[in-house]
Design a protein around this motif. Structure first.
Motif, PDB file in Angstrom:
ATOM      1  N   GLU A  98      68.471  69.766  97.718  1.00  0.00           N
ATOM      2  CA  GLU A  98      68.823  69.397  96.347  1.00  0.00           C
ATOM      3  C   GLU A  98      69.149  67.902  96.327  1.00  0.00           C
ATOM      4  OE1 GLU A  98      70.834  71.905  97.821  1.00  0.00           O
ATOM      5  OE2 GLU A  98      69.850  73.667  96.939  1.00  0.00           O
ATOM      6  N   TRP A  99      68.930  67.289  95.157  1.00  0.00           N
ATOM      7  CA  TRP A  99      69.404  65.906  94.975  1.00  0.00           C
ATOM      8  C   TRP A  99      70.472  65.889  93.893  1.00  0.00           C
ATOM      9  CZ3 TRP A  99      68.856  64.099  90.049  1.00  0.00           C
ATOM     10  CH2 TRP A  99      67.790  64.577  89.271  1.00  0.00           C
ATOM     11  N   VAL A 100      71.302  64.854  93.955  1.00  0.00           N
ATOM     12  CA  VAL A 100      72.422  64.682  93.027  1.00  0.00           C
ATOM     13  C   VAL A 100      72.433  63.224  92.593  1.00  0.00           C
ATOM     14  CG1 VAL A 100      74.934  64.760  92.788  1.00  0.00           C
ATOM     15  CG2 VAL A 100      73.768  66.441  94.234  1.00  0.00           C
ATOM     16  N   ASP A 101      72.548  63.010  91.302  1.00  0.00           N
ATOM     17  CA  ASP A 101      72.663  61.644  90.784  1.00  0.00           C
ATOM     18  C   ASP A 101      73.954  61.608  89.961  1.00  0.00           C
ATOM     19  OD1 ASP A 101      72.140  59.062  90.133  1.00  0.00           O
ATOM     20  OD2 ASP A 101      70.413  59.482  88.846  1.00  0.00           O
ATOM     21  N   VAL A 133      71.483  67.343  88.854  1.00  0.00           N
ATOM     22  CA  VAL A 133      71.020  68.025  90.060  1.00  0.00           C
ATOM     23  C   VAL A 133      69.554  68.435  89.896  1.00  0.00           C
ATOM     24  CG1 VAL A 133      71.351  70.067  91.529  1.00  0.00           C
ATOM     25  CG2 VAL A 133      73.335  68.927  90.500  1.00  0.00           C
ATOM     26  N   GLY A 134      68.810  68.265  90.961  1.00  0.00           N
ATOM     27  CA  GLY A 134      67.429  68.751  90.994  1.00  0.00           C
ATOM     28  C   GLY A 134      67.044  69.086  92.418  1.00  0.00           C
ATOM     29  N   ILE A 135      65.748  69.312  92.652  1.00  0.00           N
ATOM     30  CA  ILE A 135      65.286  69.523  94.024  1.00  0.00           C
ATOM     31  C   ILE A 135      64.400  68.350  94.416  1.00  0.00           C
ATOM     32  CG2 ILE A 135      65.487  72.026  93.834  1.00  0.00           C
ATOM     33  CD1 ILE A 135      62.364  72.124  93.842  1.00  0.00           C
ATOM     34  N   SER A 136      64.398  68.058  95.711  1.00  0.00           N
ATOM     35  CA  SER A 136      63.752  66.828  96.183  1.00  0.00           C
ATOM     36  C   SER A 136      62.228  66.938  96.122  1.00  0.00           C
ATOM     37  CB  SER A 136      64.186  66.536  97.618  1.00  0.00           C
ATOM     38  OG  SER A 136      63.577  67.455  98.501  1.00  0.00           O
ATOM     39  N   ASP A 137      61.604  65.798  96.241  1.00  0.00           N
ATOM     40  CA  ASP A 137      60.141  65.755  96.283  1.00  0.00           C
ATOM     41  C   ASP A 137      59.621  66.579  97.462  1.00  0.00           C
ATOM     42  OD1 ASP A 137      57.627  64.713  95.302  1.00  0.00           O
ATOM     43  OD2 ASP A 137      57.567  63.549  97.153  1.00  0.00           O
ATOM     44  N   HIS A 138      60.317  66.470  98.588  1.00  0.00           N
ATOM     45  CA  HIS A 138      59.935  67.275  99.752  1.00  0.00           C
ATOM     46  C   HIS A 138      60.009  68.768  99.409  1.00  0.00           C
ATOM     47  CE1 HIS A 138      59.818  68.640 103.956  1.00  0.00           C
ATOM     48  NE2 HIS A 138      60.800  69.458 103.621  1.00  0.00           N
ATOM     49  N   ALA A 139      61.079  69.159  98.718  1.00  0.00           N
ATOM     50  CA  ALA A 139      61.258  70.580  98.382  1.00  0.00           C
ATOM     51  C   ALA A 139      60.146  71.066  97.468  1.00  0.00           C
ATOM     52  CB  ALA A 139      62.620  70.794  97.725  1.00  0.00           C
ATOM     53  N   GLN A 140      59.829  70.282  96.432  1.00  0.00           N
ATOM     54  CA  GLN A 140      58.783  70.743  95.509  1.00  0.00           C
ATOM     55  C   GLN A 140      57.434  70.820  96.215  1.00  0.00           C
ATOM     56  OE1 GLN A 140      55.976  69.250  94.102  1.00  0.00           O
ATOM     57  NE2 GLN A 140      56.255  67.208  94.968  1.00  0.00           N
ATOM     58  N   GLU A 141      57.225  69.887  97.154  1.00  0.00           N
ATOM     59  CA  GLU A 141      55.948  69.894  97.867  1.00  0.00           C
ATOM     60  C   GLU A 141      55.840  71.118  98.767  1.00  0.00           C
ATOM     61  OE1 GLU A 141      54.956  65.982  99.456  1.00  0.00           O
ATOM     62  OE2 GLU A 141      54.033  67.080 101.130  1.00  0.00           O
ATOM     63  N   THR A 187      62.088  75.927  81.325  1.00  0.00           N
ATOM     64  CA  THR A 187      61.742  77.300  80.972  1.00  0.00           C
ATOM     65  C   THR A 187      60.317  77.355  80.430  1.00  0.00           C
ATOM     66  OG1 THR A 187      64.046  77.517  80.369  1.00  0.00           O
ATOM     67  CG2 THR A 187      62.606  79.319  79.727  1.00  0.00           C
ATOM     68  N   GLU A 188      59.976  76.351  79.635  1.00  0.00           N
ATOM     69  CA  GLU A 188      58.635  76.309  79.037  1.00  0.00           C
ATOM     70  C   GLU A 188      57.625  75.645  79.961  1.00  0.00           C
ATOM     71  OE1 GLU A 188      57.469  77.660  76.190  1.00  0.00           O
ATOM     72  OE2 GLU A 188      59.441  78.626  76.335  1.00  0.00           O
ATOM     73  N   ASP A 189      58.082  74.678  80.734  1.00  0.00           N
ATOM     74  CA  ASP A 189      57.151  73.863  81.513  1.00  0.00           C
ATOM     75  C   ASP A 189      57.689  73.663  82.927  1.00  0.00           C
ATOM     76  OD1 ASP A 189      55.102  72.233  82.290  1.00  0.00           O
ATOM     77  OD2 ASP A 189      55.703  70.514  81.065  1.00  0.00           O
ATOM     78  N   PRO A 190      57.729  74.749  83.714  1.00  0.00           N
ATOM     79  CA  PRO A 190      58.307  74.640  85.058  1.00  0.00           C
ATOM     80  C   PRO A 190      57.549  73.677  85.974  1.00  0.00           C
ATOM     81  CG  PRO A 190      57.273  76.798  84.722  1.00  0.00           C
ATOM     82  CD  PRO A 190      57.276  76.115  83.390  1.00  0.00           C
ATOM     83  N   ALA A 191      56.298  73.373  85.624  1.00  0.00           N
ATOM     84  CA  ALA A 191      55.503  72.474  86.468  1.00  0.00           C
ATOM     85  C   ALA A 191      56.083  71.067  86.523  1.00  0.00           C
ATOM     86  CB  ALA A 191      54.055  72.427  85.968  1.00  0.00           C
ATOM     87  N   GLN A 192      57.028  70.745  85.609  1.00  0.00           N
ATOM     88  CA  GLN A 192      57.694  69.444  85.678  1.00  0.00           C
ATOM     89  C   GLN A 192      58.436  69.258  87.000  1.00  0.00           C
ATOM     90  OE1 GLN A 192      57.512  66.823  83.730  1.00  0.00           O
ATOM     91  NE2 GLN A 192      56.063  67.908  82.416  1.00  0.00           N
ATOM     92  N   ASP A 244      57.474  65.709  88.390  1.00  0.00           N
ATOM     93  CA  ASP A 244      58.477  64.646  88.261  1.00  0.00           C
ATOM     94  C   ASP A 244      59.835  65.170  88.740  1.00  0.00           C
ATOM     95  OD1 ASP A 244      59.755  62.320  87.574  1.00  0.00           O
ATOM     96  OD2 ASP A 244      59.631  62.629  85.403  1.00  0.00           O
ATOM     97  N   PRO A 245      59.949  65.429  90.054  1.00  0.00           N
ATOM     98  CA  PRO A 245      61.156  66.111  90.550  1.00  0.00           C
ATOM     99  C   PRO A 245      62.443  65.324  90.315  1.00  0.00           C
ATOM    100  CG  PRO A 245      59.805  65.312  92.380  1.00  0.00           C
ATOM    101  CD  PRO A 245      58.985  65.162  91.136  1.00  0.00           C
ATOM    102  N   TYR A 246      62.360  63.989  90.274  1.00  0.00           N
ATOM    103  CA  TYR A 246      63.582  63.182  90.111  1.00  0.00           C
ATOM    104  C   TYR A 246      63.793  62.766  88.657  1.00  0.00           C
ATOM    105  CZ  TYR A 246      63.208  62.931  95.171  1.00  0.00           C
ATOM    106  OH  TYR A 246      63.114  63.258  96.503  1.00  0.00           O
ATOM    107  N   GLY A 247      62.877  63.183  87.780  1.00  0.00           N
ATOM    108  CA  GLY A 247      62.989  62.801  86.371  1.00  0.00           C
ATOM    109  C   GLY A 247      63.013  64.041  85.506  1.00  0.00           C
TER     110      GLY A 247
END
Lengths: 375, 125
Positions: free
Chosen positions: B11-14, B22-30, B81-86, B90-93
């Motif tokens: 997870e990332w935290v800003d 909070v989100g998940i990292s680029d590595h995680a999404q990949e 919910t509508e567009d999980p592909a984001q 764009d994992p950090y945005g």
């Protein structure tokens, strides 16, 4: 991921890695689960154009009887192990069947092609050692059982697949669904069938392992063709309502429960001498107590294998055996077994998902209409 | 170099004041591959550090997303919910998951900075 030194490699292993595939262990082989473009794009490309799958991990076995009618006698011998009729299978035709156990359960499912003086069988990678032992135990007195370990198997699937391959072997376009023939292409003998595991039109191409990479590279150079991994293979077959052994069918499920009675020819529905014939024959006549059905969960959350299936607010009536996201359907799709009295289209269900109930209903299979070329 | 902090669970935290996005990292999404569903926590829910906070489903499998910090959920990214592909795109945005009001800023010391996370990923290889 670096721990795959013990795994077997298909003849296309180097090509997969060069293409940037994510390799995973599957049935003892290092196999590509996806390429950089991703599973959804691979799935959609296969439905719209053509996808090339390496299925060389599957077992290819040639069965030839010793004696005057090597193919027909092999077919008659094979009928002792599978519910389907085989003896009437003409050369160049193929049938889907199952190896059954004494309880009528499915040890494995397989494709059988009659080809000249022999039968060729394609069995699942995870079962092939057991299948070969099973064949040897029961048929070695009457048949030669030859494991074609050095041959690769490619599947070219999708609406453009046959047109693409016809650039190399024009005659393939004359095959209808579930027909097969052999051709020599650039000095190599190819056995090609119009069949597959995606619900789309397409071909499966058995090719000598040493010639597989060159053929795969040629096909991938065609503008319509993209390399497709096991991830999309699974989502494509699920949308097509096709069973995956070890999940939707196994040694505890019969072909009748699994909705595969269509694969048992009428001549074989009154009985036979294959394992479990009495149980299967009785289930055909009286109906099974549970059936495999298509299940459409509401909302967007995929419901995976193992989830309990309930009547709304009530009792458990079954289990999900395959579940995921159907990229063509645009939502979650699943298959599973439910008690036979509830196995009708439209039946309302609830699925357990992380401690919550997801509404669902029984729907007709397949989720995406088959587009086979029936000739 | 960004000021994002990372967990070992990717997870990332800003952090902005007492609010952590909070989100998940680029590595995680990949690693997950195509994300097809995200289940987010209810706004107002109090999360303990490392508690299950969200679920991200790829075509292949479901994975938990853990709360990187203790705090209350003050906002979730309903667009997922509508567009999980984001989450992939764009994992950090646009692919952020939730915002927490941080209870205990000292927990931030347990997280890795970008350089530390890169070294952590290199060690995973």
């Amino acid at each position: 991921m670096s721990d795959d030194t013990e795994l077997q490699r298909t003849p296309l292993d180097g090509l997969h890695r060069e293409l940037g595939a994510r390799m995973v262990p599957f049935a003892g082989y290092a196999m590509p689960v996806q390429y950089p473009v991703g599973i959804l794009a691979e799935h959609q490309h296969t439905r719209s154009a053509a996808g090339l799958f390496d299925v060389s991990h599957m077992g290819q076995v040639r069965l030839t009887a010793r004696g005057g009618r090597p193919r027909q006698d092999a077919a008659r011998a094979l009928e002792r192990l599978v519910p389907a009729a085989m003896e009437d299978l003409e050369s160049g035709r193929m049938r889907y069947s199952q190896f059954t156990n004494a309880e009528g359960g499915i040890l494995d499912d397989l494709m059988v092609t009659a080809m000249g003086d022999h039968l060729s069988l394609v069995v699942n990678a995870g079962c092939k050692a057991a299948d070969i032992a099973h064949l040897r135990a029961h048929l070695s007195e009457s048949c030669e059982i030859e494991v074609l370990a050095s041959r690769a198997l490619l599947a070219l699937q999708g609406p453009q697949a046959v047109a693409v391959f016809a650039r190399y072997v024009p005659e393939v376009s004359q095959l209808a669904f579930m027909q097969a023939a052999t051709w020599t292409f650039e000095g190599e003998r190819l056995q090609i069938s119009r069949s597959g595991y995606t619900g789309e039109d397409g071909l499966e191409i058995s090719v000598p392992g040493h010639a597989a990479e060159a053929l795969a590279r040629r096909l991938l150079a065609e503008p319509e063709v993209m390399a497709i991994g096991l991830g999309a293979r699974d989502s494509l077959r699920l949308e097509a309502g096709l069973c995956l052994h070890g999940h939707d069918i196994d040694a505890t499920t019969t072909p009748v429960e699994a909705g595969l009675t269509w694969s048992i020819q009428k001549s074989r529905r009154q009985g036979g001498d294959y394992p479990g014939a009495q149980i299967i024959t009785r289930q055909i006549a009286a109906g099974p107590s549970r059936r495999r059905v298509g299940i459409r969960p509401e909302g967007r959350a995929p419901v995976r294998e193992g989830a309990t299936v309930r009547l709304p607010g009530g009792d458990a009536i079954g289990t999900i055996t395959s579940g995921g996201f159907g990229a063509t359907v645009g939502g979650p799709v699943a298959m599973g077994y439910v008690a036979a009295e509830h196995a009708h289209d439209g039946q309302a269900l609830e699925l357990d998902l992380r401690g919550k109930a997801v509404a669902a209903r029984v729907v007709a299979l397949p989720f995406v209409a088959h587009r086979y070329h029936r000739g | 170099m960004s000021d994002r902090l990372y967990t070992k669970d990717h997870e990332w935290v800003d952090v902005d004041g007492d609010i952590a996005t909070v989100g998940i990292s680029d590595h995680a999404q990949e690693q997950l591959g195509d994300v097809v569903f995200v289940e987010l926590p209810a706004v107002g829910r109090a999360l303990a550090q490392n508690e299950d906070a969200a679920v991200v489903e790829s075509v292949k499998a479901a994975s938990e997303v853990y709360a990187p910090l203790t705090g209350e959920v003050v906002e979730v990214n309903e667009m997922l919910t509508e567009d999980p592909a984001q989450v992939n795109a764009d994992p950090y945005g646009a692919g952020w998951f939730m915002r927490l009001r941080i209870d205990d800023p000292s927990e931030l010391d347990e997280l890795m900075d970008e350089e530390g996370y890169k070294e952590f990923l290199a060690d995973l290889e």
